[in-house]
Design an enzyme around this catalytic site. Structure first.
Site, PDB file in Angstrom:
ATOM      1  CG  HIS A  61      -0.972  -4.631   3.399  1.00  0.00           C
ATOM      2  ND1 HIS A  61      -1.694  -5.280   2.681  1.00  0.00           N
ATOM      3  CD2 HIS A  61      -1.666  -4.869   4.431  1.00  0.00           C
ATOM      4  CE1 HIS A  61      -2.769  -6.025   3.060  1.00  0.00           C
ATOM      5  NE2 HIS A  61      -2.874  -5.600   4.114  1.00  0.00           N
ATOM      6  CD  GLU A  63       2.500  -5.045  -0.791  1.00  0.00           C
ATOM      7  OE1 GLU A  63       2.562  -5.254   0.306  1.00  0.00           O
ATOM      8  OE2 GLU A  63       1.818  -5.714  -1.453  1.00  0.00           O
ATOM      9  CB  CYS A  91      -3.820  -6.931  -1.547  1.00  0.00           C
ATOM     10  SG  CYS A  91      -3.601  -5.421  -0.576  1.00  0.00           S
ATOM     11  CB  CYS A  94      -0.798  -3.027  -1.916  1.00  0.00           C
ATOM     12  SG  CYS A  94      -0.708  -3.228  -0.206  1.00  0.00           S
TER      13      CYS A  94
END
EC number: 3.5.4.33
Length: 153
Positions: A61, A63, A91, A94
């Site tokens: 992801h 992040e 999410c 993260c």
């Protein structure tokens, strides 16, 4: 703890525009269009976008990739003086990672009512992290809507 730079809404918008540029890179690569920037004031430590498909890695992801870049840039695992700018609410995975970094601020564009951390628990962020939502919200939301509309054709 190292103090955060003063909060400047204009700086938040400028940094979110950089995160949106990263999200557009993801969009063009047929990745979920989420972009992230980690900075200390105006000093950018990391820029990334989702690379789940490219790396065949569900943890890639924006992040997570930005955290790796930022901690490498400062030579340490804690980011209390930093701000994460991300186009979509993080999410739970993260946000859990961000909790461990003790990041000072998290600024996101649009909420994610189905997959964002708030859907699961508002206790995930580090207790000292400041969270701001809705920065460049319409642009961030429209990019996500456009992406999923295109995927459903």
């Amino acid at each position: 703890m190292i103090a955060l730079p003063p909060i400047d809404p204009r700086l938040d918008e400028r940094m979110m525009q950089l995160a949106l540029q990263q999200a557009l890179v993801a969009y063009e690569a047929d990745e979920v269009p989420i972009g992230a920037v980690i900075a200390v004031g105006t000093r950018i430590l990391a820029k990334s976008h989702n690379q789940v498909e490219l790396l065949n890695d569900p943890t890639a992801h924006a992040e997570m990739l930005a955290i790796t870049q930022a901690t490498a840039a400062i030579g340490g695992k804690y980011l209390p003086q930093c701000t994460l700018y991300v186009t979509v609410e993080p999410c739970p995975m993260c946000m859990g990672a961000l909790r461990w970094t003790q990041i000072g601020r998290i600024v996101y564009g649009t909420a994610d009512p189905k997959g964002g951390y708030m859907h699961y628990s508002d206790a995930l962020p580090h207790p000292k992290s400041i969270i701001v939502g809705g920065v460049c919200e319409e642009e961030c939301r429209e990019l996500m809507v456009s992406y999923f509309r295109r995927k459903r054709r």
